[in-house]
Design an enzyme around this catalytic site. Structure first.
Site, short mmCIF file in Angstrom:
data_model
loop_
_atom_site.label_atom_id
_atom_site.label_comp_id
_atom_site.label_asym_id
_atom_site.label_seq_id
_atom_site.Cartn_x
_atom_site.Cartn_y
_atom_site.Cartn_z
N LEU A 62 -18.25 19.37 51.63
CA LEU A 62 -18.09 20.65 50.94
C LEU A 62 -16.69 20.84 50.39
O LEU A 62 -16.54 21.35 49.27
CB LEU A 62 -18.49 21.79 51.87
CG LEU A 62 -19.99 21.86 52.19
CD1 LEU A 62 -20.27 22.95 53.21
CD2 LEU A 62 -20.81 22.11 50.93
N ARG B 176 -17.65 18.43 58.37
CA ARG B 176 -17.47 19.64 57.57
C ARG B 176 -16.19 19.59 56.74
O ARG B 176 -16.02 20.37 55.80
CB ARG B 176 -17.47 20.86 58.50
CG ARG B 176 -17.55 22.17 57.79
CD ARG B 176 -18.00 23.30 58.69
NE ARG B 176 -17.33 23.32 59.98
CZ ARG B 176 -17.63 24.17 60.96
NH1 ARG B 176 -18.60 25.04 60.79
NH2 ARG B 176 -16.99 24.14 62.11
N VAL C 220 -23.79 27.30 53.17
CA VAL C 220 -24.24 26.24 54.07
C VAL C 220 -23.15 25.81 55.04
O VAL C 220 -21.97 26.07 54.83
CB VAL C 220 -24.76 25.02 53.28
CG1 VAL C 220 -25.92 25.43 52.39
CG2 VAL C 220 -23.64 24.41 52.43
N GLU C 221 -23.56 25.12 56.11
CA GLU C 221 -22.68 24.61 57.16
C GLU C 221 -21.79 25.69 57.75
O GLU C 221 -20.60 25.49 57.99
CB GLU C 221 -21.83 23.43 56.64
CG GLU C 221 -22.66 22.18 56.37
CD GLU C 221 -21.82 20.95 56.09
OE1 GLU C 221 -20.60 20.99 56.34
OE2 GLU C 221 -22.38 19.96 55.63
N GLY C 222 -22.37 26.84 57.98
CA GLY C 222 -21.63 27.97 58.54
C GLY C 222 -21.24 28.92 57.43
O GLY C 222 -20.29 28.65 56.69
#
Length: 816
Positions: free
Chosen positions: A380, A376, A498-500
């Site tokens: 991003l 992560r 996305v991703e949390g």
């Protein structure tokens, strides 16, 4: 004499607390002061109090007695009130490790440790790849064609990605991969994202959380040897399916299932799983040939053992298996990267398809959390920084060439304020990106820092792109090949989500996990309360009294450093930025102390106080961002040109930290504590203000000229000088700067500013009257011509419509 002893006692106690001294030193000091009081005939009150205090210190120093009388009953109470953690919460907390975030929670960061970390760097091989295939790919990209006409990358671009192994950056060389560092991976994604978000996402997903990452860490040797070479060469296109309609942020509540059973596979009866799933938002799913799938495993017939609910499991599913449904797609806002649903009905796979084989059944959530802890922090954040850097580059250039009221719009104070915010945010974001990548390449997997980066850098990108749109105004809102901002602007919510999702990341993860993982004592107390070890009381005793000392030390440090503006603390450097280290020493202690107060007053209910958690998350995040900016300034050689950027970022962050601390103190559950805590951590009141107008002007001017500071700020992005939209603006910017001295000569001679309308006449007159040369006149004409092209917007026939289905359907998947 008594007064003198009281003063000396206070100074000694404050010094011991400030330095977090051992209990033995407190005992020695207490006994010595008691003896001094009696010997010097101090007042009876002082002598009595010191004797009582010394006796209490001696009692606390007798560890066996303290454990029996205090720690044992306290541990029993702590066990009763400690909120129960679910298995998924526990595995999320245990994922990854800590790095500089743990230093912030001490209240006294070891700055030399931070500054001794390696400088960001790329290997020669990584740099050659960026200067070669990545640059070539960027030159191939036509954003309008991809985003509006094809709704996909063209076939030759997909082939280029496969031929040059873009999908293998994380795969070791022994399997045919590029085996790039985290810094190399990020640099590739960032440069592609500065050209086109769809290309960047298409590359970053196979190199992020997915089959490749999971296979490398958890796959069997047989799985690695078969799948990794195929992934490296692009023979297989992977996706990873986690999110389902009923389980988004709460992914652990998925209903996708796999039941252990026997079935026929390739003509043989084998033990395996009968799978049923319904997933959505899965990037690359429409074209994937290998699906990484997370599902809940069940063993109702006891074929694997006595446990029925086996837990979340990850498996690899070839998309050609009977029952797999792939191919439809979603259209995310602003991006046309392949994304869509994947479903499976009664799909049978052998146990060997579970990532890691039979022994990894039920370990899927742990595997995902461990991988996400590092991943992560790469993809991003690279997208976010690319957007910020392009906002700095293109908005600065546009604000310099675009004129209104006979002057570049970048010189208007309203525009200056926005330019300063774009540049300052970009400097801060890139500093955090680089520092965290260094940590990853040193072997760290900082789950809390990766959450900070995901939130702060995607939100920072949102701010920068919004600001860029405001400056570009009409240029930014008219769609067409000349608009280089619109698709990036439209795609902002994707990275936010996305991703949390960012709301969840800020309000629950950053501080909620950070305080447990990074606090020097809290996790140890929790472990002592949940262990069955005979040494549980000893473990709890050490942690609990260590925690008390930690709170007292940070109380004294926060108050004294706040009172002196940090001047009594040390800085690892001298010069114009030394005071920032001292200010952070104060705010780190203040943050750690108020965090303990919040936990003390709320106890187990804190996990439901998301607003407080979000405010504390902002403080923790900006303490880290400040640390990153100071590290960047040192790593880049203390360039004086960069000082305005550093100062803007630091002042903005320090002000936000201060305001969040005040807000937390105002929302403590025990109301009377608020003013007291606020005085203790900010004894001189609010000392920090936002960046000044003068500083903002200096920062804005960096974007309006081709300086080394500007080049460092936007380094790592693709710069076009071709005849595409960004290339024309870059040409216009360069030509405008070259023509500026000549335009000043004409203005001084004729009291008239060069414009599109008078350019030809004014330059011809200047040449005729020998005010300028013909070569100089040509510089001005070329600058005006390019500027006219740069500010132009697209126009279409009144009945023009884009056929979004032109390149959709089966031919698209075949091409991909």
């Amino acid at each position: 004499m008594t007064l003198a002893l009281v003063v000396i006692t206070g100074l000694i106690a404050a010094t011991l607390a400030y330095h977090g001294s051992a209990l033995l030193l407190w005992v020695v000091a207490g006994v010595a002061l008691s003896v001094a009081g009696i010997w010097l005939d101090a007042s009876a009150i002082y002598s009595t109090l010191m004797v009582i205090t010394s006796a209490m210190l001696v009692f606390f120093a007798l560890t066996p007695i303290r454990q029996k009388v205090i720690s044992k009953p306290l541990l029993a109470w702590f066990k009763a009130v400690l909120p129960r953690l679910s298995d998924t919460e526990r595995e999320a907390l245990e994922a990854g490790n800590t790095w500089w975030d743990a230093q912030i929670f001490t209240g006294k960061p070891e700055w030399k440790q931070l500054l001794s970390a390696p400088k960001p760097s790329l290997s020669a091989e990584e740099q050659a790849f960026i200067d070669g295939p990545v640059d070539e790919l960027c030159r191939m990209i036509d954003d309008w064609e991809i985003s509006e006409e094809r709704k996909d990358l063209p076939p030759e671009m997909w082939q280029f990605l496969k031929d040059n192994r873009f999908f293998s950056m994380i795969i070791p060389k022994q399997y045919g991969g590029l085996d790039f560092s985290a810094q190399g991976n990020s640099a590739v994604v960032m440069k592609l994202a500065s050209r086109n978000p769809t290309a960047a996402v298409s590359v970053m997903v196979p190199n992020s959380l997915g089959p490749g990452e999971l296979l490398m860490h958890y796959g069997t040797e047989e799985q690695k040897n078969y799948h990794l070479p195929r992934l490296a060469k692009g023979i297989d296109i992977p996706c990873f399916a986690l999110t389902s309609p009923a389980a988004g942020s709460d992914a652990a509540s998925m209903v996708d299932s796999g039941v252990v059973c026997k079935g026929v596979f390739e003509g043989k009866e084998v033990l395996g799983f009968r799978l049923n799933w319904d997933k959505r938002y899965i990037t690359l799913a429409p074209i994937a040939t290998l699906i990484g799938l997370a599902f809940k495993a069940y063993d109702p017939d006891g074929l694997l053992g006595d446990v029925e609910d086996l837990g979340i499991t990850c498996a690899l599913i070839p998309s050609h298996l009977p029952g797999v449904e792939n191919g439809n797609r979603h259209f995310p806002t602003g991006g046309v990267f392949m994304n869509g649903p994947t479903r499976g009905k009664d799909v049978f796979i052998p146990l060997e398809y579970v990532i890691g084989g039979r022994e990894r059944v039920g370990q899927g959530w742990r595997m995902l959390m461990q991988s996400l802890a590092a991943g992560r922090a790469i993809s991003l954040p690279a997208l976010g920084v690319a957007g910020a850097k392009m906002s700095s580059k293109m908005t600065g250039a546009y604000a310099r060439v675009r004129r209104q009221f006979k002057m570049p719009i970048g010189y208007f104070e309203g525009i200056e304020e926005v330019l300063a915010r774009i540049a300052g945010n970009t400097y801060r974001m890139d500093a955090a990106r680089e520092l965290t990548l260094v940590a990853l390449d040193q072997g760290a997997k900082p789950s809390v820092l990766s959450a900070i980066l995901k939130y702060q850098l995607t939100e920072g990108n949102r701010q920068c792109i919004n600001d860029a749109m405001d400056v570009h105004a009409g240029k930014g809102i008219i769609m067409g090949p000349n608009n280089y901002l619109a698709h990036v602007y439209q795609s902002i919510p994707v990275a936010i989500t996305v991703e949390g999702a960012n709301i969840l990341t800020r309000s629950m993860i950053v501080f909620g996990q950070g305080v447990i993982r990074c606090h020097p004592w809290l996790l140890k107390e929790m472990e002592a309360a949940t262990t069955d070890s005979r040494d549980a009381v000893k473990m709890f005793d050490r942690a609990f009294f260590g925690h008390i000392g930690h709170v007292v030390s940070n109380l004294v440090r926060a108050f004294t450093l706040g009172l002196t503006n940090g001047r009594i603390s040390s800085s690892p450097v001298d010069g114009p930025v030394a005071h920032y280290y001292r200010r952070l020493n104060h705010l780190s202690a203040a943050f750690t102390f108020i965090s303990d107060i919040v936990l003390l007053t709320l106890g187990g209910t804190f996990k439901f106080k998301e607003k407080l958690s979000g405010r504390l998350a902002d403080v923790l995040s900006h303490l880290y961002l400040c640390s990153a900016m100071l590290k960047r300034y040192e790593d880049q050689g203390r360039n004086e040109e960069d000082l305005p950027l550093l100062r803007w970022g630091m002042r903005d962050s320090l002000y936000l930290i201060q305001e969040r601390l005040v807000e937390v103190s105002r929302h403590l559950p025990v109301k009377f504590l608020g003013p007291v805590i606020r005085f203790l951590i900010l004894p001189r009141g609010r000392q920090y203000a936002p960046p000044s107008d003068y500083l903002g002007k200096r920062v804005a001017r960096i974007l309006l000229a081709d300086t080394e500071a500007r080049q460092r700020l936007v380094a790592g992005t693709f710069t076009s000088f071709d005849d595409d939209a960004t290339g024309i603006l870059n040409q216009a910017f360069s030509a405008t700067l070259k023509a500026a001295p000549v335009e000043r000569l004409l203005k001084n001679a004729y009291r008239e500013v060069v414009s599109f309308d008078n350019c030809q006449a004014l330059t011809s007159q200047g040449v005729a009257e020998k005010v300028i040369t013909e070569e100089q006149a040509e510089l001005v004409r070329e600058a005006q011509r390019l500027t006219k092209l740069a500010i132009d917007v697209d126009e279409f026939p009144w009945d023009h419509a884009i056929d979004h289905s032109q390149h959709g359907g089966e031919p698209l998947r075949e091409a991909s």
